[in-house]
Design a protein around this motif. Structure first.
Motif, PDB file in Angstrom:
ATOM      1  N   ASN A 172      65.677  37.070  45.148  1.00 49.96           N
ATOM      2  CA  ASN A 172      64.603  37.537  44.271  1.00 49.96           C
ATOM      3  C   ASN A 172      63.826  38.681  44.896  1.00 49.96           C
ATOM      4  O   ASN A 172      63.810  38.841  46.119  1.00 49.96           O
ATOM      5  N   ILE A 173      63.185  39.461  44.047  1.00 52.33           N
ATOM      6  CA  ILE A 173      62.226  40.459  44.470  1.00 52.33           C
ATOM      7  C   ILE A 173      60.884  40.123  43.824  1.00 52.33           C
ATOM      8  O   ILE A 173      60.804  39.904  42.613  1.00 52.33           O
ATOM      9  N   TYR A 174      59.851  40.047  44.650  1.00 48.51           N
ATOM     10  CA  TYR A 174      58.477  39.903  44.160  1.00 48.51           C
ATOM     11  C   TYR A 174      57.871  41.300  44.143  1.00 48.51           C
ATOM     12  O   TYR A 174      58.152  42.123  45.026  1.00 48.51           O
ATOM     13  N   PHE A 175      57.020  41.579  43.173  1.00 47.63           N
ATOM     14  CA  PHE A 175      56.455  42.922  43.063  1.00 47.63           C
ATOM     15  C   PHE A 175      55.153  42.867  42.281  1.00 47.63           C
ATOM     16  O   PHE A 175      54.808  41.844  41.668  1.00 47.63           O
ATOM     17  N   VAL A 176      54.445  43.983  42.299  1.00 48.76           N
ATOM     18  CA  VAL A 176      53.177  44.111  41.571  1.00 48.76           C
ATOM     19  C   VAL A 176      53.411  44.940  40.317  1.00 48.76           C
ATOM     20  O   VAL A 176      54.079  45.982  40.371  1.00 48.76           O
ATOM     21  N   SER A 177      52.865  44.479  39.206  1.00 53.19           N
ATOM     22  CA  SER A 177      52.966  45.227  37.957  1.00 53.19           C
ATOM     23  C   SER A 177      51.700  45.043  37.142  1.00 53.19           C
ATOM     24  O   SER A 177      51.064  43.987  37.183  1.00 53.19           O
ATOM     25  N   ASP A 178      51.330  46.087  36.412  1.00 55.66           N
ATOM     26  CA  ASP A 178      50.205  45.974  35.480  1.00 55.66           C
ATOM     27  C   ASP A 178      50.708  45.880  34.037  1.00 55.66           C
ATOM     28  O   ASP A 178      49.975  46.172  33.094  1.00 55.66           O
ATOM     29  N   ARG A 179      51.947  45.450  33.866  1.00 53.14           N
ATOM     30  CA  ARG A 179      52.545  45.372  32.526  1.00 53.14           C
ATOM     31  C   ARG A 179      51.759  44.451  31.591  1.00 53.14           C
ATOM     32  O   ARG A 179      51.839  44.587  30.374  1.00 53.14           O
ATOM     33  N   GLY A 180      50.989  43.533  32.169  1.00 56.40           N
ATOM     34  CA  GLY A 180      50.172  42.646  31.351  1.00 56.40           C
ATOM     35  C   GLY A 180      48.756  43.144  31.167  1.00 56.40           C
ATOM     36  O   GLY A 180      47.919  42.445  30.587  1.00 56.40           O
ATOM     37  N   GLY A 181      48.456  44.341  31.671  1.00 56.68           N
ATOM     38  CA  GLY A 181      47.130  44.918  31.494  1.00 56.68           C
ATOM     39  C   GLY A 181      46.357  45.086  32.788  1.00 56.68           C
ATOM     40  O   GLY A 181      45.449  45.902  32.863  1.00 56.68           O
TER      41      GLY A 181
END
Length: 434
Positions: free
Chosen positions: A303-312
């Motif tokens: 797996n890769i863990y990452f940061v995203s603002d796709r949810g706002g």
């Protein structure tokens, strides 16, 4: 929507690959000596006495003091008064005396200069409670390797008494800025013995150790844009990995060392890609409308863990290492960044913005329970020790940035800080060597 220039303006952005910038900071002496300040009390610390090593006072490095500092910083040991006559590794100590001092264990040893200029370092570990000799080792080392010998002694003691592998002879990488020059440093696990791997008039960010400890990936702005390089520690040679149109940032090694996950903006917004560790064409992993960045592989490479603002707002997600559907991992707090995974896959460390303060969190992945383990307000860039028992991170102390280590429960913390210190971007290297 999270933008690429508004994150964490209230403190040093450091590893913020979303920013692709660093905030100017106070200067630091190039080779500032560090001091280790341990604070807090653990629940089950083992009382240990490290007797003054015979010959320590005349040696270039005080071996016994380094060993004791290592053990205390681990959070697993409590130092017991060891004053009195020097005891070398051949002495049969009066264990009754050490029991009276409440020591469970005793370390004795010696350091002697050899005719060829090297130093002979020897030690022995005693179980005071059972009255048994737990063994010892000897090292013939150059003056430059005296600290390494002390760290290996501490590793031996730690493993004998806890059953876990010690991390004291591993290395750190971090970044400083002095005047108008940035430095990438490789140092011992206590922050000492720093060696400059790279200097640049432009920012250096996001250093990351390879799984074997022989290479460091990082982002350099020397061409006035973020570009990913891989640097060979032993030779100083480096190779260009990612210099695509736009931003190239946030390198993370796969566990087998063959691949790097990176954040590229070449096709528009910042998205995750993989690229061969020797360079080449990049393969896109994510297809979101937001910013995806700060990837990190799980220890098993699945797996890769990452940061995203796709949810706002920035949150931490997990997806298969080859790409695919992403699931959200962090649900406590509205702003969570900088994921780091423990080697056993049990814990996720990250930074959460809480009432305007940036605080180190530790989340148990099986339960989803997250705990804030610091009382500071400008924490950043956590990285696990290779045995998973400590976390190193950058924070602010008295208005200056400093390296800190903490146990996973937050009970024992140690400051590794230069006297004028402003230190950023720590990454804890892997186990290497014997």
């Amino acid at each position: 929507m999270m933008t690429q220039n508004n994150e964490r303006q209230s403190s040093s952005p450091v590893r913020r690959s979303l920013l692709a910038a660093l905030i100017a900071s106070p200067t630091i002496p190039a080779l500032a000596q560090f001091r280790v300040e341990v604070s807090g009390v653990g629940l089950t610390q083992l009382p240990i006495a490290v007797a003054p090593f015979k010959g320590d006072a005349q040696a270039p490095q005080r071996i016994g003091a380094i060993v004791q500092a290592d053990l205390e910083r681990s959070g697993q040991f409590r130092a017991v008064d060891a004053s009195g006559p020097q005891l070398d590794e051949t002495a049969r100590p009066d264990l009754t005396l050490w029991r009276q001092r409440t020591a469970d264990s005793l370390v004795t040893g010696s350091i002697m200069r050899l005719t060829d200029g090297r130093f002979d370092v020897r030690f022995r570990l005693w179980d005071v409670v059972r009255g048994t000799d737990l063994g010892g080792q000897s090292y013939a080392v150059t003056q430059g390797d005296l600290r390494l010998a002390a760290h290996r002694i501490a590793d031996f003691i730690y493993e004998k008494l806890t059953g876990e592998k010690g991390v004291f002879s591993t290395r750190l990488v971090y970044v400083t800025k002095a005047a108008n020059r940035y430095n990438l440093w490789v140092a011992d696990a206590d922050g000492e013995n720093a060696q400059s791997a790279l200097t640049s008039p432009e920012p250096i960010i996001s250093p990351a150790w390879s799984p074997t400890g022989g290479q460091i990936a990082y982002v350099s702005f020397e061409s006035r844009k973020p570009v990913v390089y891989v640097h060979e520690v032993s030779t100083g040679r480096r190779r260009l990995i990612a210099n695509f149109r736009g931003s190239n940032s946030a390198p993370a090694w796969s566990p087998d060392g063959r691949t790097l996950a990176v954040t590229l903006s070449r096709d528009g917004g910042s998205q995750l890609y993989t690229i061969d560790a020797n360079g080449g064409e990049a393969r896109r992993l994510t297809q979101s409308a937001g910013i995806d960045t700060e990837p990190v592989y799980s220890a098993d490479g699945r797996n890769i863990y990452f940061v995203s603002d796709r949810g706002g707002a920035p949150q931490i997600y997990r997806m298969p290492a080859q790409g695919g559907n992403a699931e959200r991992v962090t649900f406590t707090g509205g702003y969570n960044i900088s994921p780091a995974l423990s080697p056993d896959g049990r814990w996720l460390a990250y930074i959460s913005r809480i009432n305007g303060a940036f605080k180190l969190q530790v989340l148990e992945l099986a339960t989803g329970n997250a705990v804030s383990i610091t009382d500071s307000s400008a924490d950043e860039n956590p990285s696990f020790a290779p045995n998973g028992k400590l976390i190193i991170y950058a924070s602010q102390q008295q208005g200056r940035e400093a390296l800190m280590t903490t146990t996973l429960d937050g009970k024992i913390k140690a400051r590794l800080a230069g006297q004028g210190g402003d230190i950023r971007e720590p990454d804890w290297g892997p186990f290497v060597g014997p």
